[in-house]
Design a protein around this motif. Sequence first.
Motif, PDB file in Angstrom:
ATOM      1  N   UNK A 149      64.241  71.879  22.615  1.00  0.00           N
ATOM      2  CA  UNK A 149      65.418  72.573  22.786  1.00  0.00           C
ATOM      3  C   UNK A 149      64.724  74.189  22.884  1.00  0.00           C
ATOM      4  N   UNK A 150      63.672  74.324  22.735  1.00  0.00           N
ATOM      5  CA  UNK A 150      62.956  75.878  22.866  1.00  0.00           C
ATOM      6  C   UNK A 150      62.646  76.100  24.381  1.00  0.00           C
ATOM      7  N   UNK A 151      62.845  77.422  24.659  1.00  0.00           N
ATOM      8  CA  UNK A 151      62.775  77.632  25.966  1.00  0.00           C
ATOM      9  C   UNK A 151      61.225  77.534  26.536  1.00  0.00           C
ATOM     10  N   UNK A 152      60.087  77.774  25.623  1.00  0.00           N
ATOM     11  CA  UNK A 152      58.695  77.496  26.343  1.00  0.00           C
ATOM     12  C   UNK A 152      58.531  76.061  26.302  1.00  0.00           C
ATOM     13  N   UNK A 153      59.221  75.170  25.637  1.00  0.00           N
ATOM     14  CA  UNK A 153      58.850  73.976  25.756  1.00  0.00           C
ATOM     15  C   UNK A 153      59.605  73.417  27.114  1.00  0.00           C
ATOM     16  N   UNK A 154      60.864  73.712  27.137  1.00  0.00           N
ATOM     17  CA  UNK A 154      61.705  73.073  28.570  1.00  0.00           C
ATOM     18  C   UNK A 154      60.827  73.906  29.688  1.00  0.00           C
ATOM     19  N   UNK A 155      60.497  75.032  29.812  1.00  0.00           N
ATOM     20  CA  UNK A 155      59.633  75.666  30.798  1.00  0.00           C
ATOM     21  C   UNK A 155      58.253  74.680  31.191  1.00  0.00           C
ATOM     22  N   UNK A 156      57.762  74.204  29.996  1.00  0.00           N
ATOM     23  CA  UNK A 156      56.443  73.491  30.422  1.00  0.00           C
ATOM     24  C   UNK A 156      56.969  72.033  31.023  1.00  0.00           C
ATOM     25  N   UNK A 157      57.901  71.624  30.247  1.00  0.00           N
ATOM     26  CA  UNK A 157      58.269  69.959  30.806  1.00  0.00           C
ATOM     27  C   UNK A 157      58.673  70.421  32.311  1.00  0.00           C
ATOM     28  N   UNK A 158      59.542  71.350  32.627  1.00  0.00           N
ATOM     29  CA  UNK A 158      59.884  71.579  34.132  1.00  0.00           C
ATOM     30  C   UNK A 158      58.558  71.978  34.780  1.00  0.00           C
ATOM     31  N   UNK A 159      57.510  72.598  34.379  1.00  0.00           N
ATOM     32  CA  UNK A 159      56.357  72.808  35.173  1.00  0.00           C
ATOM     33  C   UNK A 159      55.559  71.416  35.570  1.00  0.00           C
ATOM     34  N   UNK A 160      55.531  70.789  34.520  1.00  0.00           N
ATOM     35  CA  UNK A 160      55.001  69.227  34.350  1.00  0.00           C
ATOM     36  C   UNK A 160      55.678  68.381  35.716  1.00  0.00           C
ATOM     37  N   UNK A 161      56.983  68.684  35.495  1.00  0.00           N
ATOM     38  CA  UNK A 161      57.699  67.885  36.428  1.00  0.00           C
ATOM     39  C   UNK A 161      57.225  68.231  38.057  1.00  0.00           C
ATOM     40  N   UNK A 162      57.436  69.871  38.191  1.00  0.00           N
ATOM     41  CA  UNK A 162      57.130  70.268  39.525  1.00  0.00           C
ATOM     42  C   UNK A 162      55.669  69.749  39.907  1.00  0.00           C
TER      43      UNK A 162
END
Length: 153
Positions: free
Chosen positions: A11-24
């Motif tokens: 749910x945290x912004x940093x976690x979500x951003x790193x998951x998105x970076x991983x997918x990219x």
Amino acid sequence: MPLEIRADDLSGEQTRELVARHLRGMFELTPAESVFALDLDRLQDPAVAFWSAWVGDYIAGIGALKTLDADRGEIKSMRVADGFLGQGVGRAMLRHIIAEARARGFASLWLETGSEHGFVAAQRLYESEGFEVCGPFDDYPDSGLSVFMTRRL
């Protein structure tokens, strides 16, 4: 500062951003049909346990363990934040996941990673922690774009 690995509800912004970076990153290195990384929704599946690694207030890495069956788990979504590369975060997360898999009574761990040059560091990390190359498992296709690895626990 010490590294802290903790269960994460995504749910945290940093976690979500790193998951998105991983997918990219996965889509930058691999054709879409051969990307098997889990998105936020699939990481929240009850069969998946997810952790994040922190140094102070900064996310340093992520990793997940998917239950395949009563005896096997699969490592998913391992990623180190760019600012923490080369500092042992990936190894710490991998060892955490291995310990969790043992605690859950799994007999083996499995993983799929890319075969392209951008995945060599990950392959070397897994090999250094006792993983061996194997054939495809479960429903993964044998496309030549993946490297499959396993380790007995």
